[in-house]
Design a protein around this motif. Structure first.
Motif, PDB file in Angstrom:
ATOM      1  N   LEU A 169      30.500  28.508   2.728  1.00 54.61           N
ATOM      2  CA  LEU A 169      29.240  27.927   3.081  1.00 54.61           C
ATOM      3  C   LEU A 169      29.859  27.790   4.052  1.00 54.61           C
ATOM      4  CD1 LEU A 169      26.649  27.850   2.012  1.00 54.61           C
ATOM      5  CD2 LEU A 169      26.772  25.123   1.552  1.00 54.61           C
ATOM      6  N   GLY A 170      30.745  26.639   4.189  1.00 61.17           N
ATOM      7  CA  GLY A 170      30.865  26.068   5.912  1.00 61.17           C
ATOM      8  C   GLY A 170      31.163  27.749   6.751  1.00 61.17           C
ATOM      9  N   ARG A 171      32.158  28.699   6.219  1.00 65.16           N
ATOM     10  CA  ARG A 171      31.987  30.349   7.146  1.00 65.16           C
ATOM     11  C   ARG A 171      30.843  30.753   6.821  1.00 65.16           C
ATOM     12  NH1 ARG A 171      37.826  33.161   4.459  1.00 65.16           N
ATOM     13  NH2 ARG A 171      39.418  30.885   4.256  1.00 65.16           N
ATOM     14  N   ALA A 172      30.318  30.702   6.216  1.00 63.52           N
ATOM     15  CA  ALA A 172      28.638  31.683   6.387  1.00 63.52           C
ATOM     16  C   ALA A 172      27.588  31.184   7.265  1.00 63.52           C
ATOM     17  CB  ALA A 172      28.039  31.894   5.359  1.00 63.52           C
ATOM     18  N   VAL A 173      27.729  29.994   6.831  1.00 65.47           N
ATOM     19  CA  VAL A 173      26.676  29.232   8.669  1.00 65.47           C
ATOM     20  C   VAL A 173      27.470  28.202   9.443  1.00 65.47           C
ATOM     21  CG1 VAL A 173      25.132  28.326   6.115  1.00 65.47           C
ATOM     22  CG2 VAL A 173      26.506  27.138   6.507  1.00 65.47           C
ATOM     23  N   GLY A 174      29.198  28.052   9.805  1.00 70.02           N
ATOM     24  CA  GLY A 174      29.091  27.235  10.454  1.00 70.02           C
ATOM     25  C   GLY A 174      29.348  26.627  10.888  1.00 70.02           C
ATOM     26  N   HIS A 175      29.104  26.152   9.514  1.00 71.43           N
ATOM     27  CA  HIS A 175      29.241  24.525   9.781  1.00 71.43           C
ATOM     28  C   HIS A 175      30.571  23.983   9.288  1.00 71.43           C
ATOM     29  CE1 HIS A 175      24.387  23.306   8.784  1.00 71.43           C
ATOM     30  NE2 HIS A 175      24.925  24.413   9.780  1.00 71.43           N
ATOM     31  N   SER A 176      31.079  22.424  10.013  1.00 72.81           N
ATOM     32  CA  SER A 176      32.359  22.545  10.126  1.00 72.81           C
ATOM     33  C   SER A 176      32.756  21.358   9.327  1.00 72.81           C
ATOM     34  CB  SER A 176      32.960  21.680  10.615  1.00 72.81           C
ATOM     35  OG  SER A 176      32.619  20.309  11.501  1.00 72.81           O
ATOM     36  N   THR A 177      30.976  20.393   8.419  1.00 71.55           N
ATOM     37  CA  THR A 177      30.971  19.575   7.498  1.00 71.55           C
ATOM     38  C   THR A 177      29.731  19.403   6.061  1.00 71.55           C
ATOM     39  OG1 THR A 177      31.384  17.646   9.203  1.00 71.55           O
ATOM     40  CG2 THR A 177      30.277  16.349   7.024  1.00 71.55           C
ATOM     41  N   LEU A 178      30.462  19.971   5.645  1.00 76.35           N
ATOM     42  CA  LEU A 178      28.759  19.271   3.768  1.00 76.35           C
ATOM     43  C   LEU A 178      28.816  18.574   3.801  1.00 76.35           C
ATOM     44  CD1 LEU A 178      27.442  21.812   2.778  1.00 76.35           C
ATOM     45  CD2 LEU A 178      29.021  21.258   1.063  1.00 76.35           C
ATOM     46  N   THR A 179      27.812  18.250   3.600  1.00 74.06           N
ATOM     47  CA  THR A 179      27.127  16.423   2.642  1.00 74.06           C
ATOM     48  C   THR A 179      26.304  17.590   1.272  1.00 74.06           C
ATOM     49  OG1 THR A 179      27.033  15.081   4.374  1.00 74.06           O
ATOM     50  CG2 THR A 179      25.447  14.701   2.884  1.00 74.06           C
TER      51      THR A 179
ATOM     52  N   ALA B 132      37.309  20.997   8.780  1.00 77.40           N
ATOM     53  CA  ALA B 132      36.981  21.833  10.548  1.00 77.40           C
ATOM     54  C   ALA B 132      38.820  21.007  10.286  1.00 77.40           C
ATOM     55  CB  ALA B 132      37.117  20.349  11.280  1.00 77.40           C
ATOM     56  N   GLY B 133      39.356  22.255  10.715  1.00 73.78           N
ATOM     57  CA  GLY B 133      41.276  21.907  11.068  1.00 73.78           C
ATOM     58  C   GLY B 133      42.037  22.255   9.963  1.00 73.78           C
ATOM     59  N   ALA B 134      41.709  21.858   8.596  1.00 71.93           N
ATOM     60  CA  ALA B 134      42.249  22.437   7.188  1.00 71.93           C
ATOM     61  C   ALA B 134      41.807  23.553   6.754  1.00 71.93           C
ATOM     62  CB  ALA B 134      40.985  21.321   6.205  1.00 71.93           C
ATOM     63  N   THR B 135      43.903  23.489   6.447  1.00 72.10           N
ATOM     64  CA  THR B 135      43.674  24.279   5.009  1.00 72.10           C
ATOM     65  C   THR B 135      43.235  24.514   3.510  1.00 72.10           C
ATOM     66  OG1 THR B 135      45.555  23.641   3.788  1.00 72.10           O
ATOM     67  CG2 THR B 135      46.421  24.576   6.143  1.00 72.10           C
ATOM     68  N   VAL B 136      42.415  25.679   2.752  1.00 78.14           N
ATOM     69  CA  VAL B 136      41.597  25.140   1.269  1.00 78.14           C
ATOM     70  C   VAL B 136      42.158  24.339   0.401  1.00 78.14           C
ATOM     71  CG1 VAL B 136      41.129  26.666  -0.316  1.00 78.14           C
ATOM     72  CG2 VAL B 136      41.145  27.417   2.009  1.00 78.14           C
ATOM     73  N   ASP B 137      43.585  24.039   0.671  1.00 72.96           N
ATOM     74  CA  ASP B 137      44.774  22.960   0.311  1.00 72.96           C
ATOM     75  C   ASP B 137      43.964  21.781   0.510  1.00 72.96           C
ATOM     76  OD1 ASP B 137      45.524  25.441  -2.017  1.00 72.96           O
ATOM     77  OD2 ASP B 137      47.575  24.167  -1.482  1.00 72.96           O
TER      78      ASP B 137
ATOM     79  N   PRO C  85      49.848  27.778   0.398  1.00 73.47           N
ATOM     80  CA  PRO C  85      48.940  26.350   0.775  1.00 73.47           C
ATOM     81  C   PRO C  85      48.718  26.405   1.583  1.00 73.47           C
ATOM     82  CG  PRO C  85      51.604  26.757  -0.228  1.00 73.47           C
ATOM     83  CD  PRO C  85      50.884  28.327   0.022  1.00 73.47           C
ATOM     84  N   ASP C  86      49.097  27.274   2.429  1.00 74.97           N
ATOM     85  CA  ASP C  86      48.798  27.547   4.045  1.00 74.97           C
ATOM     86  C   ASP C  86      47.668  27.364   4.541  1.00 74.97           C
ATOM     87  OD1 ASP C  86      50.820  25.043   4.230  1.00 74.97           O
ATOM     88  OD2 ASP C  86      51.770  27.094   5.017  1.00 74.97           O
ATOM     89  N   ALA C  87      46.792  28.691   3.727  1.00 75.21           N
ATOM     90  CA  ALA C  87      45.744  29.157   4.071  1.00 75.21           C
ATOM     91  C   ALA C  87      44.529  28.331   4.073  1.00 75.21           C
ATOM     92  CB  ALA C  87      45.437  30.390   2.344  1.00 75.21           C
ATOM     93  N   PRO C  88      44.234  28.936   6.144  1.00 80.19           N
ATOM     94  CA  PRO C  88      43.128  28.126   6.438  1.00 80.19           C
ATOM     95  C   PRO C  88      41.608  27.997   6.018  1.00 80.19           C
ATOM     96  CG  PRO C  88      43.717  29.945   7.886  1.00 80.19           C
ATOM     97  CD  PRO C  88      44.527  30.425   6.423  1.00 80.19           C
ATOM     98  N   ALA C  89      41.278  27.094   5.969  1.00 79.96           N
ATOM     99  CA  ALA C  89      39.941  27.303   5.442  1.00 79.96           C
ATOM    100  C   ALA C  89      38.398  27.887   6.425  1.00 79.96           C
ATOM    101  CB  ALA C  89      39.207  25.323   5.810  1.00 79.96           C
ATOM    102  N   GLY C  90      39.727  27.949   8.418  1.00 84.15           N
ATOM    103  CA  GLY C  90      38.386  28.673   9.070  1.00 84.15           C
ATOM    104  C   GLY C  90      36.719  28.147   9.161  1.00 84.15           C
ATOM    105  N   CYS C  91      36.410  26.980   9.325  1.00 84.69           N
ATOM    106  CA  CYS C  91      35.017  26.485   9.336  1.00 84.69           C
ATOM    107  C   CYS C  91      34.584  25.962  10.637  1.00 84.69           C
ATOM    108  CB  CYS C  91      35.252  25.670   8.022  1.00 84.69           C
ATOM    109  SG  CYS C  91      35.464  26.477   6.538  1.00 84.69           S
ATOM    110  N   GLY C  92      33.637  26.256  11.089  1.00 83.52           N
ATOM    111  CA  GLY C  92      33.274  25.309  11.886  1.00 83.52           C
ATOM    112  C   GLY C  92      32.827  25.819  13.241  1.00 83.52           C
TER     113      GLY C  92
END
Length: 458
Positions: A268-278, A309-314, A451-458
């Motif tokens: 969802l973060g990738r699709a809408v360009g958000h780095s935080t989800l509430t 933001a700045g996170a891996t998927v793990d 384990p190092d795959a980037p989330a790539g959000c934001g």
């Protein structure tokens, strides 16, 4: 339908010594609020094959015993002297079994279609909370033999765990929920201990709600929605994502529900360009002492914020676990008090705000099995790739109203990640929704063995 049954009713009297008027429980208030805000019935319905030799009379007797034993199944809504919603647990009355008879000449396939349509119709048909008992029960007979039972429950008195407990008792005859019952729960929620827990939950919500935007995904920008309609529902299914989730869960030591939450948040973060989800996430509350087997709606919304933001998927999986744990520890509260809190925060901020994303893992029958698979399955990338052709997405239709901007549900399928998606298309593009759905698969596969795959959000 090309076949129609002969319909009849069998009514049986029930009685119990447990009865009385009472306020609603916190869970009941939450369900009633959802029903009124969404306009949906929120019933729970289905069809199950009955054991060989079962009869209308034997099934009716078991239903009668169930209703007599459990106060929640004898509830009608009322209004108290202050005009607030309340409930009455009746001590006696009648419960009916609706019988649908098909003849030997009726096409079995058409009978099956009728049964499927019947439970779907009951699922969507609202109960009259003030007149109806909160359970409807049907039996389908074919050539004189009972073949299916069709129960339907009003969500005002049950949640997923309560349904499982009731159906276990109905099927086996072994009694469940022998401790606390609905009226006991009302009294428990008035105790100083419960009220302190309520205050702690509200403090948590206040700290997370204070600085939220007016709506999670911004204001309406596509006034015509999609094809002239604002509110759309769709489905997505990916057996490949299912295998990838098993691999991630095994590597991280997490259950599949937490892994799925992290993957959906990332997509969802990738699709809408958000780095935080509430988001609001349903929490069961069954871990609390005394609530494991109570027949009542115990599940309530928790509030979960996860930084992508700045996170891996793990890392999102780990952050999501902590956020889900904190949210779940503060998901038992009086919804009326929460409404008052939100109104106060709106006044202090100078604008109205709401969390308009809801995520619900609705798996009841398959979650435990899938978690067990995650502990033992040896998944390979070749297996995942072989499943990719089975992925599909569909736009299924429109709704008249949606309280949230996004309502994402994990459905009960054991061999695929199956999502029910409802979106306000005034806030999203068609491309964003499809990117999110397929992004769930993409994120899961990227992180399946990395384990190092980037989330790539934001």
């Amino acid at each position: 339908m090309s076949v129609q049954p002969v319909e009849s009713r069998v009514a049986l009297p029930f009685s119990s010594t447990v009865a009385g008027a009472a306020p609603l429980t916190w869970g009941q208030k939450a369900v009633l609020q959802d029903i009124r805000e969404t306009g949906f019935s929120l019933n729970a319905s289905g069809a199950q094959a009955v054991a060989e030799g079962a009869t209308v009379e034997s099934l009716a007797a078991r239903l009668n015993s169930l209703v007599s034993r459990h106060p929640a199944l004898r509830v009608r809504l009322d209004t108290d002297a202050q005009g607030k919603d309340s409930q009455v647990v009746v001590g006696s009355g009648e419960i009916a079994v609706e019988v649908m008879d098909f003849g030997a000449d009726d096409d079995p396939d058409e009978v099956g279609k009728y049964i499927d349509q019947l439970w779907l119709d009951w699922l969507m048909t609202p109960f009259d909370h003030y007149r109806d008992l909160p359970i409807r029960f049907g039996v389908v007979r074919y050539d004189g033999e009972a073949i299916y039972q069709v129960p339907c429950y009003n969500h005002l008195v049950i949640d997923g765990t309560a349904i499982t407990l009731l159906m276990s008792e109905f099927t086996t005859g072994e009694l469940v929920g022998g401790g606390m019952h609905l009226l006991d729960l009302v009294e428990r929620e008035r105790t100083p201990q419960a009220l302190k827990a309520n205050d702690r939950s509200l403090h948590y919500w206040e700290s997370n709600l204070r600085d939220i935007p007016p709506r999670t995904f911004g204001e309406t920008i596509h006034v015509d929605g999609r094809q002239g309609k604002r509110f759309w529902h769709s489905r997505f299914s990916s057996p490949a994502a299912h295998l990838a989730v098993l691999s991630i869960a095994r590597r991280t030591g997490m259950d599949t529900s937490r892994v799925l939450f992290a993957i959906m948040a990332t997509a969802l973060g990738r699709a809408v360009g958000h780095s935080t989800l509430t988001a609001k996430v349903i929490s069961s509350n069954r871990f609390r002492p005394g609530l494991a087997e109570v027949i009542a709606p115990i599940a309530q919304n928790s509030l979960v914020t996860v930084d992508l933001a700045g996170a891996t998927v793990d890392e999102v999986v780990a952050r999501g676990r902590r956020a889900l744990l904190a949210g779940g520890m503060h998901a038992y509260y009086d919804p009326e008090r929460l409404t008052e809190l939100m109104a106060r925060l709106d006044a202090e901020r100078g604008y109205q705000a709401q969390v308009s994303c809801r995520i619900n893992d609705r798996r009841m029958t398959t979650r435990r099995m899938v978690d067990e698979q995650a502990r033992t399955a040896e998944v390979t990338m070749d297996q995942i790739i072989q499943k990719l052709p089975e992925t599909w997405f569909s736009w299924d239709g429109t709704l008249d109203h949606l309280h949230e901007q996004a309502f994402i549900t994990v459905e009960d399928h054991g061999d695929t990640v199956h999502l029910q998606l409802i979106f306000d298309m005034g806030c999203f593009t068609e491309e964003q929704i499809e990117n999110f759905a397929h992004g769930v698969e993409q994120v899961a596969i990227e992180a399946a063995f990395d384990p190092d795959a980037p989330a790539g959000c934001g």
